[in-house]
Design an enzyme around this catalytic site. Sequence first.
Site, short mmCIF file in Angstrom:
data_model
loop_
_atom_site.label_atom_id
_atom_site.label_comp_id
_atom_site.label_asym_id
_atom_site.label_seq_id
_atom_site.Cartn_x
_atom_site.Cartn_y
_atom_site.Cartn_z
N GLU A 33 1.05 -1.23 0.10
CA GLU A 33 -0.17 0.03 -0.02
C GLU A 33 0.91 1.18 -0.08
OE1 GLU A 33 -3.09 -0.44 -1.12
OE2 GLU A 33 -3.73 -1.58 0.45
N HIS A 34 0.38 2.05 -0.88
CA HIS A 34 1.28 3.34 -0.95
C HIS A 34 2.72 3.08 -1.44
CE1 HIS A 34 -1.90 6.40 0.76
NE2 HIS A 34 -2.03 5.06 1.46
N THR A 35 3.02 2.02 -2.16
CA THR A 35 4.08 1.73 -2.60
C THR A 35 4.09 2.00 -4.13
OG1 THR A 35 3.20 -0.52 -2.80
CG2 THR A 35 4.97 -0.29 -1.02
N GLY A 123 -12.55 2.32 -0.90
CA GLY A 123 -11.31 1.73 -1.17
C GLY A 123 -11.11 0.65 -2.08
N SER A 125 -11.82 1.33 -5.44
CA SER A 125 -11.23 1.93 -6.52
C SER A 125 -12.41 1.97 -7.48
CB SER A 125 -10.20 1.08 -7.29
OG SER A 125 -9.21 1.22 -6.47
N SER A 126 -13.53 2.45 -7.10
CA SER A 126 -14.84 2.57 -7.93
C SER A 126 -14.25 3.60 -9.05
CB SER A 126 -15.76 2.88 -7.27
OG SER A 126 -15.44 4.14 -6.34
N SER A 127 -13.40 4.70 -8.66
CA SER A 127 -12.81 5.69 -9.59
C SER A 127 -12.16 4.97 -10.86
CB SER A 127 -12.47 7.01 -9.11
OG SER A 127 -11.19 6.56 -8.08
N ASP A 172 -4.24 0.92 -8.95
CA ASP A 172 -5.87 0.61 -9.24
C ASP A 172 -6.27 0.60 -10.75
OD1 ASP A 172 -5.66 1.33 -6.76
OD2 ASP A 172 -6.46 3.31 -6.79
N TYR A 222 -4.05 12.51 1.28
CA TYR A 222 -3.34 11.61 0.29
C TYR A 222 -2.11 12.02 -0.37
CZ TYR A 222 -2.56 8.03 -3.39
OH TYR A 222 -1.80 7.42 -4.42
C1 GLA Z 1 -5.39 4.62 -3.87
C2 GLA Z 1 -4.47 5.06 -4.99
C3 GLA Z 1 -3.40 4.20 -5.38
C4 GLA Z 1 -2.67 3.74 -4.18
C5 GLA Z 1 -3.34 3.38 -3.17
C6 GLA Z 1 -2.59 2.96 -1.75
O1 GLA Z 1 -6.07 3.50 -4.14
O2 GLA Z 1 -5.24 5.33 -6.14
O3 GLA Z 1 -2.61 4.55 -6.57
O4 GLA Z 1 -1.49 4.72 -4.10
O5 GLA Z 1 -4.23 4.37 -2.90
O6 GLA Z 1 -1.76 1.89 -2.12
#
Ligand code: GLA
Length: 387
Positions: A33-35, A123, A125-127, A172, A222
């Site tokens: 996550e956040h990588t 969380g 990723s609907s977008s 995502d 974010y």
């Molecule tokens: C959101 C962002 C992704 C990712 C995650 C965290 O979903 O859209 O690019 O950074 O957060 O892992």
Amino acid sequence: MDIEFVRSRFIKHFDGKTGNVYASPGRINLIGEHTDYNGGFVFPGAVDKGIMAEMRANGTEDTVMAYAIDLKDRVDFKLSDPAGPRASWARYIFGIAKEFQKLGVPVKGFNIAFAGDVPLGAGMSSSAAMESCFACGLNDIFGENKVSQWDMVLAGQATEHNYCGVNCGIMDQFASVFGKAGCLMRLDCRSREFEYFPFKPDGYRLVLLNSKVKHELAGSPYNDRRNSCENVVKAIAKKHPEGKFETLRDCTWEQLEEVRAEVGEEDYTRAHFVLGEKDRVLAVCDALIAGDYETVGQKMYETHYGLSKEYEVSCEELDFLNDIAKENGVTGSRIMGGGFGGCTINLVRADLYQKFIADAKQKFAAKYGHEPEVIDVVIGDGSRKLC
Ligand code: GLA
């Protein structure tokens, strides 16, 4: 969600004609996550829930007529209007169309109606599901399907950056476009190489618990997290002019220590999480290959701790769900996605599943007044044309 439902709305809201139907999924992420924007590894998979859109060229030069079925909201806009539409959902359509035009695709006016069954703001990723669904449609209608899958991913990411205010990474959109039923994917976000990992953990189940705390990345902290990471990289690069430092992926623990005082505790602690997370994804890959789900789970708990205490993207409700998982002997549990609300992802032994879910519902409802939504994970296919 079925095609006939979307089609009936498309027919009703426009000129009675049918178009083509496209679908794209949301995603889960086992770990990492956040990588992604730090050039590290991620381990996502597409889910069986997402966005479905019917689309058709309408013969105009640049008028888009769009209907969000779930919101019962209609917006018409012109692609040539530099400001674009105001409605946040319509900005995804506008953004993808503009990014496709930049790629040289001759996008003209079209009609679109879409609906979704992936929970919004959870969380999942609907977008990205919207972006890749619209990209899939525009590629088919105006681009002769010549836009590559990676360019679709990048157009989705650019839409977030340029039209929606989120400086996200590529996880995502990648998962939504490249997903494959039954498989997780390990993506190296620096080289963009990836592998499919069949994921059938014998005797375990993957389940999401949606806290229903709205996760909204636009205008959220974010982007601050990303800035912290970039500050640390800049400080390290300055100290080591001989090296090439583009992201935290290129930095070592020692180099991070060297700049600690200079960058300050907040940025240091955030970068500390990212370096740890980079190592955890690789450890999880080894453990998966060895069928060692206990280690996978332990790493998930470590990630939760890091996201909560170091990266500070958790919230009380998610920490509470994580504690309940621990109390129930759940193998692994953590916040999933960007954070600030949304779901936990839980790897749970099949024999503990019922008791865990019942306990989580009861305790969460007693404290917060509503049950968490339980979403059993089914790993599905990526973006596709349905008809
Ligand atoms: C959101 C962002 C992704 C990712 C995650 C965290 O979903 O859209 O690019 O950074 O957060 O892992």
